[in-house]
Design a protein around this motif. Structure first.
Motif, PDB file in Angstrom:
ATOM      1  N   UNK A  96       0.840  -1.202   0.000  1.00  0.00           N
ATOM      2  CA  UNK A  96       0.000   0.000   0.000  1.00  0.00           C
ATOM      3  C   UNK A  96       0.874   1.251   0.000  1.00  0.00           C
ATOM      4  N   UNK A  97       2.043   1.161   0.617  1.00  0.00           N
ATOM      5  CA  UNK A  97       2.984   2.286   0.565  1.00  0.00           C
ATOM      6  C   UNK A  97       3.333   2.614  -0.885  1.00  0.00           C
ATOM      7  N   UNK A  98       3.512   1.571  -1.688  1.00  0.00           N
ATOM      8  CA  UNK A  98       3.807   1.780  -3.105  1.00  0.00           C
ATOM      9  C   UNK A  98       2.704   2.531  -3.826  1.00  0.00           C
ATOM     10  N   UNK A  99       1.454   2.251  -3.460  1.00  0.00           N
ATOM     11  CA  UNK A  99       0.341   3.004  -4.057  1.00  0.00           C
ATOM     12  C   UNK A  99       0.438   4.480  -3.704  1.00  0.00           C
ATOM     13  N   UNK A 100       0.691   4.751  -2.409  1.00  0.00           N
ATOM     14  CA  UNK A 100       0.802   6.152  -1.986  1.00  0.00           C
ATOM     15  C   UNK A 100       1.975   6.838  -2.692  1.00  0.00           C
ATOM     16  N   UNK A 101       3.084   6.136  -2.835  1.00  0.00           N
ATOM     17  CA  UNK A 101       4.245   6.721  -3.523  1.00  0.00           C
ATOM     18  C   UNK A 101       3.875   7.063  -4.963  1.00  0.00           C
ATOM     19  N   UNK A 102       3.223   6.127  -5.637  1.00  0.00           N
ATOM     20  CA  UNK A 102       2.836   6.352  -7.035  1.00  0.00           C
ATOM     21  C   UNK A 102       1.889   7.538  -7.174  1.00  0.00           C
ATOM     22  N   UNK A 103       1.095   7.805  -6.139  1.00  0.00           N
ATOM     23  CA  UNK A 103       0.153   8.931  -6.162  1.00  0.00           C
ATOM     24  C   UNK A 103       0.797  10.228  -5.687  1.00  0.00           C
ATOM     25  N   UNK A 104       2.097  10.181  -5.359  1.00  0.00           N
ATOM     26  CA  UNK A 104       2.798  11.380  -4.917  1.00  0.00           C
ATOM     27  C   UNK A 104       2.584  11.718  -3.454  1.00  0.00           C
ATOM     28  N   UNK A 105       1.944  10.848  -2.721  1.00  0.00           N
ATOM     29  CA  UNK A 105       1.735  11.051  -1.284  1.00  0.00           C
ATOM     30  C   UNK A 105       2.939  10.457  -0.537  1.00  0.00           C
ATOM     31  N   UNK A 106       4.068  11.164  -0.652  1.00  0.00           N
ATOM     32  CA  UNK A 106       5.338  10.608  -0.209  1.00  0.00           C
ATOM     33  C   UNK A 106       5.424  10.437   1.303  1.00  0.00           C
ATOM     34  N   UNK A 107       4.932  11.406   2.070  1.00  0.00           N
ATOM     35  CA  UNK A 107       5.004  11.267   3.525  1.00  0.00           C
ATOM     36  C   UNK A 107       4.178  10.080   3.998  1.00  0.00           C
ATOM     37  N   UNK A 108       3.020   9.882   3.407  1.00  0.00           N
ATOM     38  CA  UNK A 108       2.194   8.732   3.770  1.00  0.00           C
ATOM     39  C   UNK A 108       2.887   7.440   3.350  1.00  0.00           C
ATOM     40  N   UNK A 109       3.444   7.427   2.160  1.00  0.00           N
ATOM     41  CA  UNK A 109       4.171   6.240   1.689  1.00  0.00           C
ATOM     42  C   UNK A 109       5.313   5.902   2.641  1.00  0.00           C
ATOM     43  N   UNK A 110       6.075   6.909   3.028  1.00  0.00           N
ATOM     44  CA  UNK A 110       7.211   6.678   3.923  1.00  0.00           C
ATOM     45  C   UNK A 110       6.722   6.113   5.256  1.00  0.00           C
ATOM     46  N   UNK A 111       5.633   6.640   5.774  1.00  0.00           N
ATOM     47  CA  UNK A 111       5.090   6.142   7.046  1.00  0.00           C
ATOM     48  C   UNK A 111       4.693   4.665   6.920  1.00  0.00           C
ATOM     49  N   UNK A 112       4.089   4.290   5.802  1.00  0.00           N
ATOM     50  CA  UNK A 112       3.694   2.889   5.605  1.00  0.00           C
ATOM     51  C   UNK A 112       4.931   2.004   5.429  1.00  0.00           C
ATOM     52  N   UNK A 113       5.934   2.479   4.695  1.00  0.00           N
ATOM     53  CA  UNK A 113       7.173   1.702   4.583  1.00  0.00           C
ATOM     54  C   UNK A 113       7.837   1.547   5.945  1.00  0.00           C
ATOM     55  N   UNK A 114       7.820   2.590   6.744  1.00  0.00           N
ATOM     56  CA  UNK A 114       8.414   2.507   8.081  1.00  0.00           C
ATOM     57  C   UNK A 114       7.710   1.443   8.910  1.00  0.00           C
ATOM     58  N   UNK A 115       6.399   1.362   8.779  1.00  0.00           N
ATOM     59  CA  UNK A 115       5.668   0.319   9.506  1.00  0.00           C
ATOM     60  C   UNK A 115       6.046  -1.059   8.970  1.00  0.00           C
ATOM     61  N   UNK A 116       6.199  -1.189   7.667  1.00  0.00           N
ATOM     62  CA  UNK A 116       6.582  -2.480   7.075  1.00  0.00           C
ATOM     63  C   UNK A 116       7.932  -2.950   7.613  1.00  0.00           C
ATOM     64  N   UNK A 117       8.914  -2.039   7.680  1.00  0.00           N
ATOM     65  CA  UNK A 117      10.238  -2.459   8.154  1.00  0.00           C
ATOM     66  C   UNK A 117      10.279  -2.607   9.675  1.00  0.00           C
ATOM     67  N   UNK A 118       9.393  -1.914  10.375  1.00  0.00           N
ATOM     68  CA  UNK A 118       9.303  -2.131  11.824  1.00  0.00           C
ATOM     69  C   UNK A 118       8.783  -3.545  12.081  1.00  0.00           C
ATOM     70  N   UNK A 119       7.777  -3.952  11.295  1.00  0.00           N
ATOM     71  CA  UNK A 119       7.201  -5.280  11.439  1.00  0.00           C
ATOM     72  C   UNK A 119       8.131  -6.381  10.953  1.00  0.00           C
ATOM     73  N   UNK A 120       8.911  -6.074   9.934  1.00  0.00           N
ATOM     74  CA  UNK A 120       9.819  -7.063   9.346  1.00  0.00           C
ATOM     75  C   UNK A 120      11.177  -6.398   9.096  1.00  0.00           C
ATOM     76  N   UNK A 121      12.029  -6.353  10.127  1.00  0.00           N
ATOM     77  CA  UNK A 121      13.307  -5.631  10.027  1.00  0.00           C
ATOM     78  C   UNK A 121      14.283  -6.174   8.978  1.00  0.00           C
TER      79      UNK A 121
END
Length: 176
Positions: A96-121
């Motif tokens: 879903x972070x990738x969707x936000x990135x593609x839509x230019x919602x970079x801060x939201x994308x980064x927040x979702x990626x941060x959650x992904x790597x927090x869950x799976x380091x």
């Protein structure tokens, strides 16, 4: 990659032996995707979800199919449903972070990626993709850290190496 056509044959056999084998449907659909048979893939992911509506792998894979077809809202709903069912499913957070990135919602994308790597380091792809979003947002130092972590996790990750080179170039670090 392996022999996808042979994989299809064996998934079909598994389904014939156990018709409610939802994981086999999910894997069969993924094989159909690799073969470019998207209509069959869609129907097969949907069948997997009829058999098991909480199969987060199938929801995420279905989201990827929708994204590839440009059906962004349906992709988003698939990813969100996977996260609702299993909040620790890092792949869906990254997708879903990738969707936000593609839509230019970079801060939201980064927040979702941060959650992904927090869950799976150890999720190297998520670190790399987070670096891409950070770079696009002009957060070059953070992008550098993300790419380095992706490379640390997967030293042969050529794309991350190239991305790190791009950040160094952007930063004017040409003597690294």
């Amino acid at each position: 990659l392996g022999d996808v056509k042979a994989a299809v044959e064996f998934y079909l056999r598994a389904i014939k032996l156990k018709p409610r084998f939802c994981d086999a449907y999910n894997n069969l659909a993924s094989a159909y995707m690799q073969l470019g048979r998207t209509k069959q893939a869609l129907e097969t992911y949907q069948m997997a979800l009829v058999l098991n509506p909480t199969l987060v792998d199938a929801l995420s894979n279905l989201g990827n199919l929708y994204k590839a077809q440009g059906r962004v809202e349906e992709a988003r709903q698939s990813y969100l449903e996977a996260i609702r069912i299993r909040p620790d499913f890092a792949i869906a957070w990254s997708n879903i972070a990738g969707l936000f990135k593609d839509e230019g919602e970079l801060d939201t994308a980064i927040a979702y990626y941060q959650e992904a790597v927090r869950l799976s380091p150890s999720f190297a792809d998520a670190f790399n993709n987070m670096g891409n979003a950070m770079r696009e947002a002009g957060r070059l130092e953070e992008a550098e850290v993300a790419y380095k972590r992706a490379i640390e996790l997967r030293p042969d990750f050529a794309i991350a190496h190239g991305n790190l080179g791009n950040v160094y170039f952007d930063q004017g670090k040409l003597d690294v």
